[in-house]
Design a protein around this motif. Structure first.
Motif, short mmCIF file in Angstrom:
data_model
loop_
_atom_site.label_atom_id
_atom_site.label_comp_id
_atom_site.label_asym_id
_atom_site.label_seq_id
_atom_site.Cartn_x
_atom_site.Cartn_y
_atom_site.Cartn_z
N VAL A 84 5.80 84.26 -16.52
CA VAL A 84 6.54 82.90 -16.99
C VAL A 84 5.28 81.77 -17.25
CG1 VAL A 84 7.70 80.78 -16.03
CG2 VAL A 84 8.87 83.20 -16.16
N GLN A 85 4.26 81.73 -16.12
CA GLN A 85 2.88 81.16 -16.17
C GLN A 85 2.17 81.52 -17.58
OE1 GLN A 85 0.78 81.66 -12.67
NE2 GLN A 85 1.91 80.02 -11.56
N LYS A 86 1.98 82.72 -18.00
CA LYS A 86 1.35 83.00 -19.14
C LYS A 86 2.40 82.56 -20.39
CE LYS A 86 -1.01 86.98 -17.32
NZ LYS A 86 -1.05 88.62 -17.37
N TYR A 87 3.50 82.72 -20.35
CA TYR A 87 4.29 82.54 -21.50
C TYR A 87 4.37 80.67 -21.51
CZ TYR A 87 8.41 80.88 -23.91
OH TYR A 87 9.45 80.07 -24.82
N ASN A 88 4.19 79.87 -20.36
CA ASN A 88 4.15 78.64 -20.53
C ASN A 88 2.97 77.93 -21.04
OD1 ASN A 88 6.77 78.22 -19.54
ND2 ASN A 88 6.13 77.95 -17.23
N LEU A 89 1.78 78.69 -20.73
CA LEU A 89 0.32 78.37 -21.05
C LEU A 89 0.35 78.75 -22.85
CD1 LEU A 89 -2.52 77.29 -20.57
CD2 LEU A 89 -3.06 79.92 -20.25
N ASN A 90 0.95 79.75 -23.10
CA ASN A 90 0.90 80.21 -24.46
C ASN A 90 1.67 79.03 -25.17
OD1 ASN A 90 -1.13 82.15 -24.21
ND2 ASN A 90 0.81 83.89 -24.09
N ARG A 91 2.77 78.74 -24.84
CA ARG A 91 3.79 77.76 -25.53
C ARG A 91 3.14 76.45 -25.61
NH1 ARG A 91 6.99 77.02 -29.18
NH2 ARG A 91 8.60 75.39 -28.67
N SER A 92 2.49 75.91 -24.36
CA SER A 92 1.79 74.78 -24.53
C SER A 92 0.82 74.62 -25.45
CB SER A 92 1.23 74.25 -23.09
OG SER A 92 0.53 75.11 -22.64
N LYS A 93 -0.04 75.85 -25.66
CA LYS A 93 -1.19 75.74 -26.40
C LYS A 93 -0.60 75.56 -27.98
CE LYS A 93 -4.85 78.13 -23.88
NZ LYS A 93 -5.22 79.20 -23.79
N GLN A 94 0.46 76.40 -28.34
CA GLN A 94 1.04 76.29 -29.43
C GLN A 94 1.81 75.07 -30.01
OE1 GLN A 94 4.25 79.13 -29.54
NE2 GLN A 94 2.81 81.12 -29.68
N VAL A 95 2.32 74.42 -29.14
CA VAL A 95 2.98 72.84 -29.35
C VAL A 95 2.11 71.97 -29.29
CG1 VAL A 95 4.64 71.41 -28.40
CG2 VAL A 95 5.29 73.75 -28.40
#
Length: 184
Positions: A84-95
């Motif tokens: 979940v931390q990796k997903y959140n990091l990738n998502r925040s970089k995209q947004v």
């Protein structure tokens, strides 16, 4: 949860609802660990006010004895947390957007933050201006001042504003001299 469970006319009974709320939180599946907090801590879900023998029997049959292996449960939770931390990091970089950069001499408007008591904030314009960018500072900040010969107030404005509170000014027509234009 307190507002929903408490009697709206008598707010003194909120203390009685705390056990129900605690039970609901401790036995709801947490997205980041994929388990309930009770499972992560004790290896089982807690019993509520209503004991459902059929549900308990089925849970025991499905989980068996390995359902109480706390080391296995916590390692599984750690893997879920990492995912979940990796997903959140990738998502925040995209947004995440980079700050808009302004040049010296750009005409800008500033977010209108009126804090005077008694004014209706809904009907105020969202931005005020126009102003001119005088200087760029570090950390996406700008020195903004009134346009020469077009100031609205008697005291000339000069301030330091963050880029997130500024946007480019779009004038109606191309006349810069009329500082009272509404911002589009």
């Amino acid at each position: 949860m307190l507002a929903k469970l408490s009697d709206p006319l008598e707010h003194a009974d909120w203390v009685k609802q705390l056990l129900k709320i605690e039970f609901a939180i401790n036995n709801s599946v947490n997205r980041s660990i994929g388990l309930t907090p009770s499972q992560a801590l004790f290896g089982i879900n807690q019993r509520g006010e209503t004991v459902d023998k059929l549900t308990e029997y089925l849970d025991e049959c499905i989980s068996g004895l390995e359902g109480r292996d706390l080391e296995l449960i916590r390692n599984s939770a750690q893997k879920c947390i990492s995912r979940v931390q990796k997903y959140n990091l990738n998502r925040s970089k995209q947004v995440q957007k980079s700050a808009i950069e302004f040049k010296e001499g750009d005409f800008v408007v500033i977010k209108n933050v009126d804090t005077t008591a008694g004014t209706n904030k809904k009907l105020l314009p969202k931005f005020k201006g126009p102003y001119v960018v005088q200087k760029k500072l570090q950390n996406d900040r700008y020195v903004v001042r009134d346009i020469e010969n077009a100031q609205i107030t008697q005291i000339p404005y000069e301030g330091i504003i963050e880029a997130c509170n500024i946007k480019l000014w779009k004038a109606k027509g191309n006349a810069i001299g009329n500082a009272g234009n509404t911002v589009q």
